[in-house]
Design an enzyme around this catalytic site. Structure first.
Site, PDB file in Angstrom:
ATOM      1  N   ASP A 217       0.770  -1.242   0.000  1.00 28.71           N
ATOM      2  CA  ASP A 217       0.000   0.000   0.000  1.00 28.71           C
ATOM      3  C   ASP A 217       0.806   1.300   0.000  1.00 28.71           C
ATOM      4  O   ASP A 217       0.571   2.180  -0.801  1.00 28.71           O
ATOM      5  CB  ASP A 217      -0.952   0.023   1.198  1.00 28.71           C
ATOM      6  CG  ASP A 217      -1.721  -1.278   1.366  1.00 28.71           C
ATOM      7  OD1 ASP A 217      -1.571  -2.183   0.534  1.00 28.71           O
ATOM      8  OD2 ASP A 217      -2.462  -1.397   2.339  1.00 28.71           O
TER       9      ASP A 217
ATOM     10  N   GLU B  67       2.915  -9.276  11.693  1.00 32.89           N
ATOM     11  CA  GLU B  67       2.591  -8.909  10.305  1.00 32.89           C
ATOM     12  C   GLU B  67       3.884  -8.571   9.544  1.00 32.89           C
ATOM     13  O   GLU B  67       4.074  -8.988   8.409  1.00 32.89           O
ATOM     14  CB  GLU B  67       1.645  -7.704  10.312  1.00 32.89           C
ATOM     15  CG  GLU B  67       1.109  -7.299   8.949  1.00 32.89           C
ATOM     16  CD  GLU B  67       0.127  -6.125   9.038  1.00 32.89           C
ATOM     17  OE1 GLU B  67      -0.018  -5.527  10.135  1.00 32.89           O
ATOM     18  OE2 GLU B  67      -0.489  -5.811   7.997  1.00 32.89           O
TER      19      GLU B  67
HETATM   20  O1  LIG Z   1      -3.782  -1.816   5.439  1.00 32.08           O
HETATM   21  C1  LIG Z   1      -4.861  -2.284   5.110  1.00 32.08           C
HETATM   22  O2  LIG Z   1      -5.916  -1.909   5.624  1.00 32.08           O
HETATM   23  C2  LIG Z   1      -4.945  -3.355   4.060  1.00 32.08           C
HETATM   24  C3  LIG Z   1      -5.728  -2.824   2.851  1.00 32.08           C
HETATM   25  O3  LIG Z   1      -5.909  -3.847   1.922  1.00 32.08           O
HETATM   26  O4  LIG Z   1      -3.668  -3.783   3.554  1.00 32.08           O
HETATM   27  C4  LIG Z   1      -2.772  -4.560   4.331  1.00 32.08           C
HETATM   28  O5  LIG Z   1      -3.382  -5.691   4.919  1.00 32.08           O
HETATM   29  C5  LIG Z   1      -3.895  -6.682   4.031  1.00 32.08           C
HETATM   30  C6  LIG Z   1      -4.409  -7.830   4.877  1.00 32.08           C
HETATM   31  O6  LIG Z   1      -3.333  -8.494   5.480  1.00 32.08           O
HETATM   32  C7  LIG Z   1      -2.832  -7.133   3.019  1.00 32.08           C
HETATM   33  O7  LIG Z   1      -3.429  -7.920   2.048  1.00 32.08           O
HETATM   34  C8  LIG Z   1      -2.141  -5.951   2.358  1.00 32.08           C
HETATM   35  O8  LIG Z   1      -1.086  -6.408   1.558  1.00 32.08           O
HETATM   36  C9  LIG Z   1      -1.618  -5.017   3.440  1.00 32.08           C
HETATM   37  O9  LIG Z   1      -0.985  -3.929   2.882  1.00 32.08           O
END
Ligand SMILES: O=C(O)[C@@H](CO)O[C@H]1O[C@H](CO)[C@@H](O)[C@H](O)[C@H]1O
Length: 511
Positions: free
Chosen positions: A252, A482
């Site tokens: 992101d 994470e």
């Molecule tokens: O930050 C957020 O709200 C979400 C938005 O999709 O993104 C994070 O978490 C997800 C779930 O683990 C991953 O799939 C992404 O890679 C990571 O960047």
């Protein structure tokens, strides 16, 4: 330990330069607080099992099926060969990882982490299926079936599926306002890992009948999703698909998106409250300037009714993402392999055309001076000046030639000399490197898993082993987080994290 340069506001163009510029290890208060927070939380969590109480949307202990983890670790019912666990060296990681998947199981799909991410995420689920394979093959297939059951009529598989309401995440279904999937979903996608997982499950299956039946059922859905990528995101047939939202890339707040995102004009947004900051220290998450733009794009897409042609032409953010394109290419190789296994020769030729085109197109993303691949901004046509961990993923895609692979291995070795743990998500000598801020520096187990797969395919086994051992050491010392600080090793972001657990299982119990 590397001491990266402090980014000055003048080193970045545009109005928002200072807000997008980095903090650093010598850093500001925000960063120092985050480091204190990380070290305070890392030690007690360590490799402990997740708490079983009902807090944070988790099922109550009484609702959990009775678990005999020790017995399971010993009798691995999938039959995958324990890799290094004959000595029991990794039994604590195996035990904790399996427990995390069970506790994050919401019935056919796995949430990434309690509270922080309460829904089914696309590429998370596809990777988590590889972890489930070491516990329960049927459940591993279910994870993929559930994900693909949310497929839109046009073939897209959404980035989040909102199976059950939850107050702990923003933006939820009410903001996305999409009714395509039966239970509601976002209107964008994520890197298409699913076909890669289907091939792996198929190849390592003990229940061959189930594998053949499920892979045959999933195949047309996977093919439709890949077709969607070319129709919706590569209408000019370049061989490289576009990403229209940083959330689609899965990385992101990568520094690769800074300039493209900065050009997104922020809309007059309804007031909103970020729920992520109630779970994780703000210094480990994207900044407000980024969130405002993430939401601006969501409203723009919603107002265009998620019409694929309109989105491609309207989006004020359009990039060629290395992560998405590497994964899509690898997924095409695996989909073609599957087509041959299940007798879908009709699809073989179509997939072969995609493969041939992308193989050539990838060369335009290689930067010989920097010895790494780079993303491209499709709206300016410029290669993006940022070296990130996605730059190694062409190894996972198998599109690098031997000279490019050697250059990538050399670049990776240089990066590893600058940090204690690899692979940092951004070049550690880059002024934008921030060791705790999400995709701007931290180590991610899933990326390491893909990089090690690629390194081994090109014969860099020792380097792959180093990266794998770094990751297992991080988990062992700090917990199943994470992501991790590449300098200190501290765990960051969400804890008891599903895909980190799944990658540990995939590594330790790999077939
Ligand atoms: O930050 C957020 O709200 C979400 C938005 O999709 O993104 C994070 O978490 C997800 C779930 O683990 C991953 O799939 C992404 O890679 C990571 O960047």
């Amino acid at each position: 330990m590397v001491m990266p340069k402090v980014a000055s506001a003048t080193s970045m163009p545009g109005l928002l330069a200072s807000s997008f510029a980095c903090t650093n290890v010598t850093g500001d208060m925000d960063d120092l607080k985050a480091r204190a927070f990380a070290s305070a939380t890392a030690t007690p969590v360590n490799i402990s099992l997740p708490p079983k109480d009902g807090a944070d949307g988790a099922p109550k202990a009484s609702e959990q099926s009775s678990i005999n983890l020790k017995a399971e670790a010993a009798s691995n019912n999938s039959g995958l060969r324990p890799r290094a666990d004959a000595s029991g060296k990794y039994s604590a990681i195996i035990e904790a990882s399996k427990e995390i998947l069970k506790q994050n199981d919401r019935g056919g799909y796995t949430i990434p982490a309690k509270g922080l991410y309460p829904y089914q995420w696309n590429w998370d689920s596809a990777l988590v299926a590889l972890g489930w394979a070491s516990l329960d093959e049927t459940r591993a297939w279910e994870e993929l079936e559930k994900l693909l059951s949310a497929q839109w009529n046009d073939g897209m598989v959404p980035h989040i599926v909102f199976h059950q309401p939850s107050p702990t995440y923003f933006p939820g279904p009410e903001i996305w306002g999409s009714v395509e999937s039966p239970r509601g979903s976002t209107g964008i996608t994520q890197p298409p890992v699913a076909a890669i997982s289907v091939r792996r499950l198929f190849e390592s299956a003990h229940d061959k009948e189930l594998a053949l039946k499920t892979a045959t059922e999933l195949f047309p859905k996977l093919l439709a999703w890949h077709r969607w990528f070319y129709k919706a995101r590569d209408p000019e047939g370049t061989g490289l698909v576009a990403t229209l939202h940083p959330w689609e890339s899965g990385m992101d707040n990568s520094p690769a998106w800074d300039e493209a995102l900065e050009r997104v004009p922020v809309a007059k947004l309804p007031p909103y409250e970020r729920r992520d900051l109630g779970h994780v220290n703000s210094a480990m998450r994207p900044r407000k300037e980024e969130y405002d733009r993430y939401l601006t794009l969501v409203y723009l897409f919603r107002d265009a009714d998620y019409d694929l042609k309109k989105l491609y032409n309207l989006s004020t953010f359009r990039v060629t993402d290395l992560c998405t394109n590497s994964i899509l290419h690898r997924a095409n190789l695996d989909l073609q392999w599957l087509a041959r296994q299940i007798g879908r020769d009709d699809a073989d030729q179509e997939i072969a055309t995609w493969i041939a085109r992308t193989q050539v197109a990838f060369n335009s993303l290689y930067d010989p001076a920097a010895q790494i691949y780079k993303c491209r901004d499709q709206l300016t046509g410029q290669m993006i000046d940022a070296s990130t961990s996605a730059g190694f993923l062409p190894l996972f895609a198998r599109v690098a030639d031997t000279a490019q692979a050697a250059a990538l291995a050399a670049t990776l070795e240089r990066w590893l000399k600058k940090v204690r743990y690899g692979v940092p998500s951004c070049d550690p000598t880059d002024a934008r490197f921030e060791p705790l801020r999400y995709w701007r520096g931290p180590v991610w187990a899933i990326v390491n898993w893909m990089i090690t797969d690629g390194l081994r395919a090109y014969g860099y086994d020792a380097l792959a082993e180093t990266v794998e051992l770094h990751t297992l050491e991080l988990v062992e010392q700090h917990g199943i987080y994470e992501y991790f600080d590449p300098v200190t090793g501290a765990g960051a972001g969400g804890s008891y994290f599903s895909w980190t657990a799944a990658m540990c299982l995939a590594w330790i119990l790999r077939p």
